[in-house]
Design an enzyme around this catalytic site. Structure first.
Site, mmCIF file in Angstrom:
data_model
loop_
_atom_site.group_PDB
_atom_site.id
_atom_site.type_symbol
_atom_site.label_atom_id
_atom_site.label_comp_id
_atom_site.label_asym_id
_atom_site.label_seq_id
_atom_site.Cartn_x
_atom_site.Cartn_y
_atom_site.Cartn_z
ATOM 1 C CB VAL A 1 -1.593 -26.929 37.956
ATOM 2 C CG1 VAL A 1 -2.355 -28.235 37.859
ATOM 3 C CG2 VAL A 1 -0.418 -27.079 38.918
ATOM 4 N NE ARG B 1 2.199 -19.607 42.186
ATOM 5 C CZ ARG B 1 1.428 -20.644 41.858
ATOM 6 N NH1 ARG B 1 0.184 -20.699 42.259
ATOM 7 N NH2 ARG B 1 1.915 -21.622 41.108
ATOM 8 C CB THR C 1 -2.806 -29.722 47.245
ATOM 9 O OG1 THR C 1 -2.109 -30.139 46.083
ATOM 10 C CG2 THR C 1 -2.340 -30.540 48.447
ATOM 11 C CB CYS D 1 3.736 -28.289 45.931
ATOM 12 S SG CYS D 1 2.638 -28.116 44.501
ATOM 13 C CG ASP E 1 -7.314 -17.562 35.392
ATOM 14 O OD1 ASP E 1 -6.628 -18.532 35.771
ATOM 15 O OD2 ASP E 1 -7.349 -16.471 35.991
ATOM 16 C CB THR F 1 -5.136 -25.057 48.030
ATOM 17 O OG1 THR F 1 -4.220 -25.996 47.441
ATOM 18 C CG2 THR F 1 -6.515 -25.308 47.469
#
Length: 459
Positions: free
Chosen positions: A22, A336, A125, A265, A40, A90
């Site tokens: 993202v 992931r 999120t 997500c 990062d 998250t």
């Protein structure tokens, strides 16, 4: 308003914290218009970007080689920026409770380097309240500054869809919010620099947080309904895809499909909402029911694979299954929270040897996260069943006749079986269906596969 003018005139810099699937595309998009620092904590990833390599495959190596993003893992560089975008993962813990550690860590890092007059926008999120109740206190403690006086905050949920080359940052309406009208206006104008279709100004930060978390909860529930239909229709020996194709002719039918629900997500975000609901004394019914159905689909696929193999008179313990595709969705290297791992683990519990074929998956992440290695497609042989779990573009060119060569039972053996039956008068004779093909995503057509001699099953 002075800040937006200074950003446009390149007198001020913006920073992006988190350069994953993202954050990196956001940094690249902004860098076409303004000065950007891309930060990062992963020094290896940062060096890859500096070397012109895109490990996410979201924008490609050529774009990375030509971007003006100033990639760094030196947190002190954040002091140079006045507008910060936090885009870190998250995830959830094993007990499905929110894991805010990455967000808290990013807030501490930014707080240590936050200067007066800055605006901080969170994209991760979260459930409603996290930005103001958790992130702001961390920023204040680490910086010694006061929110509302020395710095401002906002929230603008990410909507980038990894691996999707059609729906990008530039053509997805961006929801933005700010702690006050002035902050909201500045944040909106900054994002309008790169979002061609414009922004939606939410009434508050909590409204924007809630809007994001329900987007994926809604998709999750709809896919869960499709998965439940698939389970029901399989018991009825009805093809689910055929049913959905027929129902889809109605103008208001929602065109969702059954499948594995993973990633960072859809398979995660609903738990953020239900967690907050539990804190407020409400136990979710629909959302958690949908989550349970979707979380169990990997086991369901594995069980049906084993059933098909048993009917084909396969010895289960010691057998071998080839799984094509391991990433959480097609055409992305991201492994992931992939639910393909549930199929792998369930099959291993049956004593089945599993081989993974995925030319797209990040092999280093695959090894680190799951202890698995990829098998080259040319080395796949003597398998007892094949599962197509992800519909990568690379798989769409696969030939069913060529695929037969990976099985223990070859096309020659099937041909001999047909000849043997044809030579008998026993109408009850059946072919031993050795070519077990589990096609989760419908890479092949059912009729096409069955006509080719496969023992075919799909959701």
């Amino acid at each position: 308003m002075d800040l937006i003018k200074n950003i446009i005139n390149k007198k001020e810099i913006i920073s992006i914290l988190g350069l994953g699937y993202v954050g990196m595309p956001i940094a690249v998009a902004f860098a076409k218009k303004i000065d950007v620092i891309g930060f990062d904590i992963n020094e290896t990833k940062v060096q890859q970007y500096k070397d012109g390599v895109d490990p996410t495959k979201e924008v490609g190596n050529e774009v990375i080689q030509n971007t003006t993003v100033d990639f760094t893992s030196d947190e002190k560089r954040l002091e140079e920026a006045k507008f910060h975008i936090v885009a870190v993962p998250t995830p959830v813990r094993d007990d499905h409770t929110p894991n805010l550690k990455p967000l808290e860590s990013a807030s501490r890092t930014l707080g240590r380097n936050l200067t007066k007059g800055s605006i901080v926008v969170f994209e991760s999120t979260v459930y409603p309240g996290v930005t103001e109740d958790i992130c702001v206190p961390i920023l204040e403690k680490e910086s010694g500054l006061k929110c509302g006086e020395d710095f401002k905050v906002g929230y603008s949920p990410e909507r980038i869809n990894p691996g999707d080359k059609e729906h990008r940052l530039e053509n997805i309406v961006k929801v933005v919010s700010g702690m006050d009208e002035e902050t909201l206006d500045t944040i909106a104008k900054v994002y309008e620099l790169v979002v061609d279709v414009g922004v939606h100004r939410a009434e508050s930060i909590k409204v924007a947080e809630a809007a994001k978390v329900i987007e994926n909860a809604q998709r999750d529930i709809n896919i869960a309904f499709m998965n439940e239909l698939s389970i029901i229709f399989n018991k009825m020996n009805i093809d689910t895809n055929a049913v959905l194709k027929a129902a889809g002719t109605k103008w208001n039918f929602l065109k969702f499909h059954p499948g594995l629900v993973g990633g960072h997500c859809i398979g995660v975000d609903p738990y953020y909402l239900t967690y907050k609901a539990e804190q407020l004394g409400y136990h979710s019914q629909i959302i958690l029911s949908g989550r349970k159905i979707n979380d169990d689909m990997g086991k369901y696929v594995a069980e049906n694979t084993v059933k098909k193999m048993i009917k084909a008179k396969k010895q289960i313990s010691g057998s071998k299954v080839a799984i094509y595709g391991f990433t959480f969705k097609e055409n992305t290297p991201d492994v992931r929270n992939t639910r393909v791992i549930d199929i792998v683990n369930e099959l291993k519990d049956y004593g089945v040897e599993v081989e993974i074929i995925d030319p797209v998956a990040d092999q280093e992440d695959l090894q680190l996260a799951y202890g698995l290695e990829v098998t080259d497609k040319k080395d796949v042989k003597n398998v007892d069943a094949v599962i197509f779990a992800v519909n990568h573009e690379e798989f769409q060119s696969y030939n069913l006749d060529e695929l037969k060569q990976v099985y223990r039972c070859t096309e020659k053996a099937i041909s001999e079986a047909y000849n043997e039956i044809a030579a008998t008068s026993d109408s009850n004779s059946e072919i031993k269906e050795d070519l077990v093909l589990i096609d989760i995503k419908g890479v092949f057509g059912r009729k096409e596969a069955e006509d080719a001699g496969y023992n075919y099953w799909r959701l």
